[in-house]
Design an enzyme around this catalytic site. Sequence first.
Site, PDB file in Angstrom:
ATOM      1  CG  ASP A  93     -16.446  36.061  64.975  1.00  0.00           C
ATOM      2  OD1 ASP A  93     -16.754  37.158  65.477  1.00  0.00           O
ATOM      3  OD2 ASP A  93     -16.520  34.976  65.583  1.00  0.00           O
ATOM      4  CB  ALA A 117     -23.280  40.868  63.438  1.00  0.00           C
ATOM      5  CB  ALA A 118     -25.998  41.641  68.216  1.00  0.00           C
ATOM      6  CE1 TYR A 155     -28.613  41.946  72.907  1.00  0.00           C
ATOM      7  CE2 TYR A 155     -30.384  42.990  74.146  1.00  0.00           C
ATOM      8  CZ  TYR A 155     -29.779  42.701  72.944  1.00  0.00           C
ATOM      9  OH  TYR A 155     -30.329  43.167  71.772  1.00  0.00           O
TER      10      TYR A 155
END
Length: 337
Positions: free
Chosen positions: A72, A93-94, A160
């Site tokens: 993670d 990664a998002a 976001y």
Amino acid sequence: MNDSGRGPLSRRLGRCLVTGAGGFIGSHVVQELARDGHEVRALVRYTSHGSEGWLGEIAADLRSSVDVVHGDVRDPDQMRRVVGGCETVLHLAALIGIPYSYDSPRQNLETNAIGTMNLLEAARATGVERFVHTSSSEVYGTAQYVPIDEDHPLVGQSPYSATKIAADQLVVSYARAFELPALIVRPFNTFGPRQSMRAVVPTIIVQALWSEQVRLGTLSTTRDFTFVTDTARALISAAGAEGVEGEVYNLGCGEEISIGDLAALIGKLVGRELTLESDEARLRPGASEVERLLSDPSRARAAFGWSPQISLRDGLGRTIEWIRARGAHRSVEEFVV
């Protein structure tokens, strides 16, 4: 220029870490790197099921050469261990679901911004030679002018996009303050096989194939679509280019289409005239809607010889066949946040 739409790599990539490797674009990046013979470490998000996401779609001979790590990005200590020994980091990664960011802005911040900082710190501590950060065209908000170049103002119109802006600025700061050899790529709307059904292209396709009507949000908004293998190749090209550190590069086709016209085109490709309905659940809050996105990708073309090779029509055809082959796996009219 070769038939992948990019020139030859100028620098050796060494061992490559791909974060978000189990995701839509990340799995394609891993696939292309492995196909080219690069050494790949793939970070996928840990779950108790041990899922590797879309890496399971990669051909067995390629998958066997990939070192998969479960973790993670929110864990800074683990990220230092994961980054260790890698010369190149391709960070994808998002949390990407814009509707979900309205429900969980803090999780978006922790993953997208703080997760990026954890990787930047790890890259700085371990001497990474190239850090490619994947941004999003959503950071521009509604176009204030078109085509959108890399100097366009950044406007956070959703939680976001705000977290992606924060991540971008962290990358810029590490490049300037610590001379980290980092750069930013900003894909516009990537589509293709393995994309979440919440995204506009697959949600139109599954309804066009298996529903009497197509439920969508706003039909007038325009987007600039790029097929996923083109986006994956762009990231690899950026990783292998010289003289790109500290810069930002848009990745797009430089063509826009409205969502209504996109749906009509998909209808033609599946052989149906579609009936479109507006679904209130799919609408963004009014001031949060990004009305228009149209890229200027000329900087990427000049810097690392990349240009898209798959047309919108051909890419949609490939995506339709991939979705058709998998079959309707749930109520096709269900809205996926």
